[in-house]
Design an enzyme around this catalytic site. Sequence first.
Site, PDB file in Angstrom:
ATOM      1  N   LYS A 112       0.872  -1.211  -0.158  1.00 39.56           N
ATOM      2  CA  LYS A 112       0.055  -0.152   0.082  1.00 39.56           C
ATOM      3  C   LYS A 112       0.623   1.401  -0.501  1.00 39.56           C
ATOM      4  O   LYS A 112       0.252   2.489  -0.303  1.00 39.56           O
ATOM      5  CB  LYS A 112      -0.801  -0.552   1.463  1.00 39.56           C
TER       6      LYS A 112
HETATM    7  C1  LIG Z   1      -4.511  -5.259   0.454  1.00 43.08           C
HETATM    8  C2  LIG Z   1      -3.708  -5.892   0.748  1.00 43.08           C
HETATM    9  C3  LIG Z   1      -4.212  -6.926  -0.440  1.00 43.08           C
HETATM   10  C4  LIG Z   1      -5.340  -7.178  -1.015  1.00 43.08           C
HETATM   11  O1  LIG Z   1      -5.133  -6.021  -1.673  1.00 43.08           O
HETATM   12  P1  LIG Z   1      -6.646  -5.479  -3.151  1.00 43.08           P
HETATM   13  O2  LIG Z   1      -5.667  -4.411  -3.735  1.00 43.08           O
HETATM   14  O3  LIG Z   1      -7.025  -4.871  -2.432  1.00 43.08           O
HETATM   15  O4  LIG Z   1      -6.871  -6.817  -3.482  1.00 43.08           O
HETATM   16  C5  LIG Z   1      -2.908  -7.938  -0.145  1.00 43.08           C
HETATM   17  N1  LIG Z   1      -2.270  -8.411   0.918  1.00 43.08           N
HETATM   18  C6  LIG Z   1      -2.268  -7.057   1.630  1.00 43.08           C
HETATM   19  C7  LIG Z   1      -0.891  -7.806   2.628  1.00 43.08           C
HETATM   20  C8  LIG Z   1      -2.631  -6.258   1.695  1.00 43.08           C
HETATM   21  O5  LIG Z   1      -2.166  -5.319   3.124  1.00 43.08           O
END
Ligand SMILES: *Cc1c(COP(=O)(O)O)cnc(C)c1O
Length: 461
Positions: A112
Site C-alpha cells: 500500500k
Molecule cells: C490490501 C492488501 C491485499 C489485497 O490487495 P487488493 O488491492 O485489495 O486486492 C493483499 N495483501 C496485503 C498485505 C494487503 O495489505
Amino acid sequence: MRYISTRGQAPVLNFSEAMMTGLARDGGLYVPEVVPVLSKAEISAMAGLSYEDVAFRVMRPYLGSTFTDAEFKGLIAKAYAGFSHAARAPLVQLGPNHFLLELFHGPTLAFKDFAMQLIGQMMQAALAKTGDRITIVGATSGDTGSAAMEAFRGLANVDLFILYPHGRVSDVQRCQMTTPAEANVYALAMDGDFDNCQARVKDMFNDFAFRDGVRLAGVNSINWARVLAQVVYYFYAAVALGAPERSVSFTVPTGNFGDIFAGYIARKMGLPIEQLVIATNQNDILNRAMKTGDYVQNGVTASISPSMDIQVSSNFERALFDAYGRDGAAISALMDELKAGGFHISQGAMGMLRETFASGRCSEAETLATITRAFAETGEVLCPHSAVGVKVAEENLGAAPMITLATAHPAKFPDAVESAMGVRPNLPPRMADLFDRPERVTRVPNDLGALQALIRERIAR
Ligand SMILES: *Cc1c(COP(=O)(O)O)cnc(C)c1O
C-alpha cells in the site's frame, strides 16, 4: 486525459479532480476514458532504469496538465525516498521459473505504501497550488490505514481520519496508526467490524451536504490514482525479466481487486503479460465468480491473511465495466443486484474475464504449509498473503516466468508466521521501538451523526 464513471452518470473529470473525488457521485468508480498504449520501443527503453524513472514514464500520460514534468519527478522522488531498499521493489527467485516481487520495503511494510506515499505527495502539491484544504476519511482492516497515516502525517492542506474496527487489527497495524504525533491525522477505533467502518465512510460520501461541506476525499483503492501508482511495478518487474521481448505472468494475492486491476491496466498499456492470476484465501468470491460466473456473497470468515478478507471486491466493478463493453447502465443494474446478495455475469462478459484472468484459492492449512515450505526451500520468509499468492502461482506455472507479488512483510503478521515456522519474525531495526511510542486514538461509536460531528469539530481547530 479524461476520467469517466463506471456507472455512466457522474461528471467527466480530469486527473486531479478524479484523484480528489474518490468515489463518483453516481456511486461508480473513475476510469480513464482511453488507456494509453506504450510502444515496444518505449517499454524496452525502461530496461535498467531506476524505479523512479520507470514510474515517471508509466504514469506521465495519465496526468494531463496537473503537474509539470519537473514537478512530477520531484514528487516521485520524495514518495520513494523513505523506502529501505535501493531497488524499491526487488525481485528474488523462488524456483526455476518463479520469482517473488517484494513490495514490502516501504515505511509501513505493505505494498500500500507504493500508492499511498505518492498520492500523499500529489494531493498536497495540487492543493498547495489552490490553497484548498480537504478532509480524507478512510476505512481500514489495517494496512491501508497505516500506509495513509504515514503518507499524510504533517501535510499542510489535509486532515486525515482513519476508521478501524476496535480490537480487530494486529498490534503492529494499530501502533502504526496510533503513534504518529502530527496534529492533522486521527486514528478512530470504531465499535464494529471492517464492513461497518466501510459502510460509515460510504454514508459520508452519499451525504452530499457533509461531503461538500468538509471537502471529503477518499484514499481507499476506489481512488484511481492509487491504482495508477501500482501499474508501475508491473512494468518494472517485467522489464527486469526481459519484457517486452519475453512475456511474463503475474499472480496477485487479491482482496479488493485493486492491485490485480493495476496489472490488467499494465497489460492494456502494451506490457506482454501472459497470465494474470487472481489468488484468494478462503474468502473466495472472486475465484468462485471466475469458475461459475456467479458473483455471490456468502459471508466473510476471518483468516490468517486478514487484508484479503472481503465480501465485496470494489475494484472488480472496473473490470466488469470493460467486460460489459463499458455499459454504465448494465453495471448500475448489477450493483443493485449485489445489494440483494449477488449477480450472474453474462456469458459474453465471462468470456472476456476468462481470457484475461486465471484464478485459484488457498486454504488456511495450505497457507501455513506454504510459509513452512518456502522457507525450507529458499530461505524466504513469506507473510500469509504472499503465501496465498505463491501457492496459487505454483498451480499456474507455464513457459513464461511467473512473478508473484509479495504484498506485506512477514513481521506485520507475526502470529501466523510464527505458527508456521516456530520462529517469530522481527520488525526491521528502523521500527524496533514501535511498541514504545505513545499511542493517540479516539474510541468512536458505529454512528454516522456522531462521527460527522467529531470530524467537523476536529477540522475546525
Ligand atoms: C490490501 C492488501 C491485499 C489485497 O490487495 P487488493 O488491492 O485489495 O486486492 C493483499 N495483501 C496485503 C498485505 C494487503 O495489505
